[in-house]
Structures are given as C-alpha cells and as structure tokens.
Design a protein around this motif. Sequence first.
Motif, PDB file in Angstrom:
ATOM      1  N   ARG A  88      27.066  33.284  41.034  1.00  0.00           N
ATOM      2  CA  ARG A  88      27.926  32.924  42.175  1.00  0.00           C
ATOM      3  C   ARG A  88      27.546  33.906  43.278  1.00  0.00           C
ATOM      4  O   ARG A  88      27.665  35.112  43.100  1.00  0.00           O
ATOM      5  CB  ARG A  88      29.410  33.094  41.827  1.00  0.00           C
ATOM      6  CG  ARG A  88      29.908  32.087  40.805  1.00  0.00           C
ATOM      7  CD  ARG A  88      31.329  32.395  40.401  1.00  0.00           C
ATOM      8  NE  ARG A  88      32.286  32.239  41.497  1.00  0.00           N
ATOM      9  CZ  ARG A  88      32.788  31.081  41.914  1.00  0.00           C
ATOM     10  NH1 ARG A  88      32.424  29.959  41.318  1.00  0.00           N
ATOM     11  NH2 ARG A  88      33.652  31.034  42.905  1.00  0.00           N
ATOM     12  N   HIS A 114      27.182  35.308  47.468  1.00  0.00           N
ATOM     13  CA  HIS A 114      27.685  35.318  48.841  1.00  0.00           C
ATOM     14  C   HIS A 114      26.740  36.147  49.706  1.00  0.00           C
ATOM     15  O   HIS A 114      26.190  37.153  49.246  1.00  0.00           O
ATOM     16  CB  HIS A 114      29.095  35.935  48.911  1.00  0.00           C
ATOM     17  CG  HIS A 114      29.539  36.138  50.332  1.00  0.00           C
ATOM     18  ND1 HIS A 114      29.460  37.357  50.966  1.00  0.00           N
ATOM     19  CD2 HIS A 114      30.005  35.252  51.243  1.00  0.00           C
ATOM     20  CE1 HIS A 114      29.888  37.220  52.221  1.00  0.00           C
ATOM     21  NE2 HIS A 114      30.226  35.958  52.410  1.00  0.00           N
ATOM     22  N   THR A 133      25.768  28.906  42.776  1.00  0.00           N
ATOM     23  CA  THR A 133      27.005  28.501  43.474  1.00  0.00           C
ATOM     24  C   THR A 133      27.192  29.423  44.673  1.00  0.00           C
ATOM     25  O   THR A 133      27.261  30.650  44.523  1.00  0.00           O
ATOM     26  CB  THR A 133      28.226  28.648  42.528  1.00  0.00           C
ATOM     27  OG1 THR A 133      27.951  27.903  41.345  1.00  0.00           O
ATOM     28  CG2 THR A 133      29.506  28.151  43.185  1.00  0.00           C
ATOM     29  N   CYS A 166      29.305  30.836  47.846  1.00  0.00           N
ATOM     30  CA  CYS A 166      30.734  31.035  48.087  1.00  0.00           C
ATOM     31  C   CYS A 166      30.960  31.514  49.525  1.00  0.00           C
ATOM     32  O   CYS A 166      30.138  32.253  50.069  1.00  0.00           O
ATOM     33  CB  CYS A 166      31.279  32.070  47.118  1.00  0.00           C
ATOM     34  SG  CYS A 166      30.909  31.645  45.400  1.00  0.00           S
ATOM     35  N   ASP A 174      35.531  35.015  46.926  1.00  0.00           N
ATOM     36  CA  ASP A 174      35.305  33.751  46.200  1.00  0.00           C
ATOM     37  C   ASP A 174      34.216  33.954  45.149  1.00  0.00           C
ATOM     38  O   ASP A 174      34.292  33.414  44.042  1.00  0.00           O
ATOM     39  CB  ASP A 174      34.823  32.645  47.154  1.00  0.00           C
ATOM     40  CG  ASP A 174      35.954  32.126  48.011  1.00  0.00           C
ATOM     41  OD1 ASP A 174      37.109  32.403  47.655  1.00  0.00           O
ATOM     42  OD2 ASP A 174      35.670  31.484  49.040  1.00  0.00           O
ATOM     43  N   ALA A 175      33.193  34.715  45.533  1.00  0.00           N
ATOM     44  CA  ALA A 175      32.062  34.900  44.606  1.00  0.00           C
ATOM     45  C   ALA A 175      32.492  35.628  43.336  1.00  0.00           C
ATOM     46  O   ALA A 175      32.022  35.314  42.243  1.00  0.00           O
ATOM     47  CB  ALA A 175      30.936  35.652  45.298  1.00  0.00           C
TER      48      ALA A 175
END
Length: 464
Positions: free
Chosen positions: A365, A367, A383, A385, A390-391
């Motif tokens: 994840r 960012h 993913t 973010c 969020d990450a």
Amino acid sequence: MAKNIAVLGNGYVGLLAAVGLADFGNTCIGVDVNQQKIDSLNKGISPIYEPGVEEYLRRNLASGRLRFTTNAAEAIRMSQVLFITVGTPQMDNGDADLSFLKQVVETIAQNLNEYKVVVTKSTVPVGTNRWILETLTNAGFTAGIDFDVVSNPEFLREGRATQDFFHPDRTVIGCESPRAQAIMEDVYRALNLISVPFIWCDLETAELIKYASNAFLATKISFINEMANLAEAVGADIHQVAKAMGMDGRINPKFLHPGPGYGGSCFPKDTAALVHLGNKHRVPMRVVQSAIEANIKQKERMLDKLKLLVSWALHTDVDHIGSNPLEGKTIAVLGLAFKQETDDIRESPALDIVQGLLLSGAKVRAHDPKAMTNFSKIFPQVTYCTTAYDAVEEADVVMLLTEWNEYRSLDLDRIGRSVSHKIILDTRNILDPDDVLEKGFLYDGVGRGLIGKQVRMTHSPIHA
Ligand code: UGA
C-alpha cells in the motif's frame, strides 16, 4: 544585448533553460516534437512537477519573450543561439544514447541560414561536441555559413531547479571562439551581474567537468552509505560521523546523508556512461564502478533490513532455509519519488524495493505526494492511497522511502493504532529515533545501530 534563443527539447533541462533564459531577458522559443506538451506549455501548464517552474513559465509567456512550438526548422532559422537540451538516456552497454541529439544536429545542419552558436546542455559523452562541430562543419562548408559549438553542462537538481538555475555555484562554458564567448556572455549577463563564477574552457574539459561532478557526488553518497552500514555493525551513529567529517573544509558536509541508495535520471546514468568512457579509452574507472556496485547493494540491503526487523518482531528465523518473513505481509510504503519535491521516479530506490517486496509475496500500500501516477504505470498491482494514513491502514509494517517533509511530522500514535505490527524502517533517517521508540515501535534507520540498542534494551520483540 539579449539574444534570440531556440531551446531544442523541452524535457526537464530544456524547460528550465527556456523559462530561465527568457527570464534573463532573452527571447526564447522552446521546441519539442510532442504537440500535447507544447500546447500545455503555451497555456502555462508545466508537464513536470518542479517547485516554482510554473510561476516562471507564466510570467515569461505573459512578457512575450517565451513561446513553444513543434516547428524546429522555423525556430532554428529565427534564432542566433541554439540550445540542445534533448535527453541522452542510458543504453544497455552503459553508454549514452545520442539518437535524439543526432536528429537535432541534423535539423540544425539543414537550417543553418546564418551564423549561429550551437550550445549543448544535454549531458553528453566527452567528444560529442567535437563531433557536432565536425558534422556541422561539413554541412556549413557546403552552405558557406559560419557557426560555433559550445558545451554548457547543466548542474540543476530536481526539486530545486529554479533556485539552481538563477543562483548556480558556477557556470561552465566550453567555448573555443571569442565571437561565441561574447554571445554567451550576453546570454548569461544576468548571472555575471550577481558575480556567479564562470569557467571558460575547451569542449572536452567542459564535458568531463559534468561527468566528474556527478560521479564524485554519487561516490560520496556510496561512501557514506557504506560507512553507515559499518556504523550499524560497530554500534556507531553515522550522523555524528558525517557531521564531524563535514566540518573538515576539505570534505564538506553536503551529500553525506545516508539512505537507500541514490536514484534519479542523472547519477545512475552518468556514472555508467563514465565507466563506459573509461573502458573505451582503456582507463578503468574503478572508484566509480565501486560506487555503482555499492549503490545496487544498498537498495538490496534495505529489503534485508526489513526482513530482519519483521523476523525479529515475529520470532521467525530469517536464516532458516525457505523462511520468508515478508510473505503475506502488507507493507505501507511511504515515498516513491527518487527524492523529495519531485514526481520523478526514474531509478528511484522505490522501484527495486517495491519489486523486491512483491517478489517476496508481500502486498504494497503506497503513498507519495506527487509520484503515484508515474509509479502506477509500472506497478499497477500496488494499492495507491491518498494519504500516508490511508497507506498504513491495515498494513503490517511501515517503510519510509522518500524524505518528503510531510513524513517528518507523522502522527505516530495514529499510525500505531492502524498497523498490525508497530515496525518502521526509515530508510531516510527523517524520524527522531527517541520519539519513535518512545511510542513503542520497533524502529530502524540507516547507520544508527538502532537495532543493536533495541536488542540490548529488551529481550522480547515488540508487538502491537
Ligand atoms: C544531480 C546533481 O546533484 C545535479 O547537480 C545535476 O545537475 C543533476 O544530477 C543532473 O545531472 O542533471 P538530481 O539527480 O536532481 O541532481 O538529484 P540530487 O539532489 O543530486 O540527488 C540524487 C540522488 O542522491 C537522490 O536519490 C538523493 O536522494 C540521493 N542523495 C543525495 C543521498 O542519498 N544522499 C545525499 O546526501 C544526497
């Protein structure tokens, strides 16, 4: 007297040259083959993220001294000074690919309508400007037109390019004709007024200054990274080592910051090109070759550090054959750009590290304030973010890869509540170890011997 200038190639260096030279009072036409880029530049929109550049772009468009076009022939014919600013990417053998430059030189040869100064700003192997001189001499001879060739290497740093353009440490000009020198003095009159030192030299010297400077800086980074690795082994603090080293005026404190290895569009490419050049002339560049190898190892080392941290936290044995502590873990990667204040991911350590994480069976994840769009083109399976918080949500471990300012003041309590294991690997050493340890994280940086200290402090690994 201000000059009419064509800037041929509007990538990073070309865009800065076009807006900067126009800001000095010259009239500039930026040329590129990409119509979309030209349209956007003419509207005052920069295709790259670089602090301050759009402001200069808009200001100079508004002044009428700057415009952009795809019509290279017209721009060349109208201008007395031609800056070549095309890319010279790395080929498989390490040498620079001069195909864009050769195309531009051919277009110049076809449009030599009157005396011109051809200035190479692209980073080119030593000997390239001499080759341009010979090529144009053949073309100019038939047309009976005079010209001069000048080498004017660029020393801009991404993220600080506007500042570097307007306040360079020095300006290097390889120039072998008094007529061209007088013109270049006019082009750069604004820098003369603020007493920027000018180095006037021959073409080969100017070309080598560029490679020697980048290779030296890259070597300095690899040196401090290796010293940081040794500091970890012996329990020393690399920041104090670097600080004390830098106090020696002969060493200088800059570029002694350890990290995950250098990246970007310049150091990896230019060190490889220098090694190639040395081999071509049978003068092996052993020091630079070692700096390259150390840099590759440094990126790998970051993954090894993460594996050790996770193993230790989870009581798994990293040396156990087949054991892979990252398998099935979710890693929050903060920072993808090769350094802060840029959206550039070329040769970013994050590319190798994320690749390594994915190959280890981890999920990522990620960012980054600016570089996610570029990164997602290479790693769509990550993913992305919208915020660092969020990450880290539902991640097992946090890995910090770029020194963005916003990561320096992360809310560690909030992160601690989101992650399943309180582990942070800070490959840029931007967090305060005391703060992070106080919040109950297992934490490691580069060259600070932190893990050894944590092992000594407690026998029980830290869990969330
Ligand atoms: C570099 C040179 O610094 C510029 O002078 C040169 O003009 C430019 O290349 C180029 O040839 O065009 P740049 O690649 O933009 O500029 O970035 P740097 O600030 O030099 O950083 C390069 C890499 O070294 C980054 O990954 C950075 O994080 C790393 N670095 C830098 C360290 O790991 N430690 C340091 O102490 C300094």
